[in-house]
Motif scaffolding. Structure first.
Motif: not given
Length: 305
Positions: A140-147
């Motif tokens: 997701x976009x949130x996962x993407x930003x965290x990674x």
């Protein structure tokens, strides 16, 4: 004479009647030459054309034989009255048509999904500090930003948000580091897990700098485990044997010490000549926390050394 004329007329009429009764069907077998020019009796003609040879009354009494269909039969139609001249409205179907399924939304993110998506999500959730992640194995976009944030922090290249093997390896090493393994004193203690290739800083029993990545001695130059103390510091030390600058140098064992790496730290094919390599941000932080006399504890052993 008058009686004889009447007799002749009756005989002629009988001949005409007999000839007319046999002129309806042709029998191809009646012509010896096979030309089909002969005449056949009515009964034989019915057999040739497929007639049943039974009376009309018998035909009405017997059901018409069925023939197995070669395809799936269509649904039977309702019988209509033959004498009706009006056009009837087709009956309304009793079943309801199923509405077409709504298209499923396609999740579009700024990052590709990696082969270690779920594992990395789990490790980042355990580590904390990188943003909201959902541990479900779907990008997701949130996962993407965290990674991405995680990759930038530990200089994983490229920092594209994809959970690939290097991101997985680093996240696993950091998330499984046991900070309690380090035998600390009352002051600052630099701790190094040689097996996981991680390092952190303690003050008493409190973690003052969380585990981060490191790279220690390569094969033939293994960094030895043990307990030491920082005995010399220099903001920028020159290495005579290897002709290279050692930024944020903190020596603790002979010619071995902490310093900022001069090569890509995640290149596992190489290593130091015994020193504990650090990323720039960590080298600065270790320098700020350290002092001559600071305790250094190294446990485990780097695989392959």
């Amino acid at each position: 004479m008058r009686h004889a004329g009447i007799t002749i007329r009756i005989a002629a009429l009988a001949v005409v009647t007999l000839v007319g009764a046999g002129g309806c069907a042709l029998d191809p077998q009646a012509d010896p030459g096979g030309t089909g020019g002969g005449l056949a009796p009515v009964g034989k003609a019915e057999q040739v054309t497929g007639a049943s040879g039974v009376s009309p009354a018998d035909q009405r009494a017997r059901p018409t034989p069925s023939v197995a269909p070669t395809t799936e039969p269509a649904a039977p139609r309702k019988a209509t009255t033959a004498t009706s001249t009006r056009t009837k409205t087709p009956p309304t179907p009793t079943h309801k048509r199923r509405a077409p399924a709504a298209p499923q939304p396609v999740t579009k993110t700024r990052c590709d999904q990696g082969e270690y998506q779920r594992e990395v999500e789990g490790y980042l959730a355990r580590l904390g500090g990188f943003g909201t992640v959902t541990v479900d194995g779907r990008q997701t976009d949130a996962d993407c930003a965290a990674i991405k944030k995680f990759q930038l922090r530990y200089d994983i290249r490229p920092a594209a948000g994809r959970a690939g093997p290097l991101t997985y390896d680093v996240a696993k090493r950091l998330a499984t580091t046991d900070t309690s393994r380090c035998d600390t004193g009352t002051g600052i203690t630099f701790c190094v897990d040689l097996t996981r290739q991680t390092t952190w800083v303690m003050k008493g029993s409190t973690v003052v700098a969380r585990p981060t990545v490191t790279r220690t001695g390569m094969a033939g130059f293994a960094t030895p485990a043990g307990t030491y103390k920082v005995n010399f510091r220099n903001l920028k030390e020159w290495s005579d044997p290897y002709d290279v600058w050692l930024p944020y140098w903190q020596r603790f064992n002979g010619g071995i010490g902490f310093h900022e790496t001069t090569t890509y730290l995640h290149n596992g094919a190489i290593g130091s000549h015994g020193c504990v390599n650090l990323l720039h941000a960590d080298a600065v932080r270790w320098w700020e926390l350290g002092a001559v006399g600071s305790r250094v504890v190294l446990v485990g052993r780097r695989p392959g050394t």
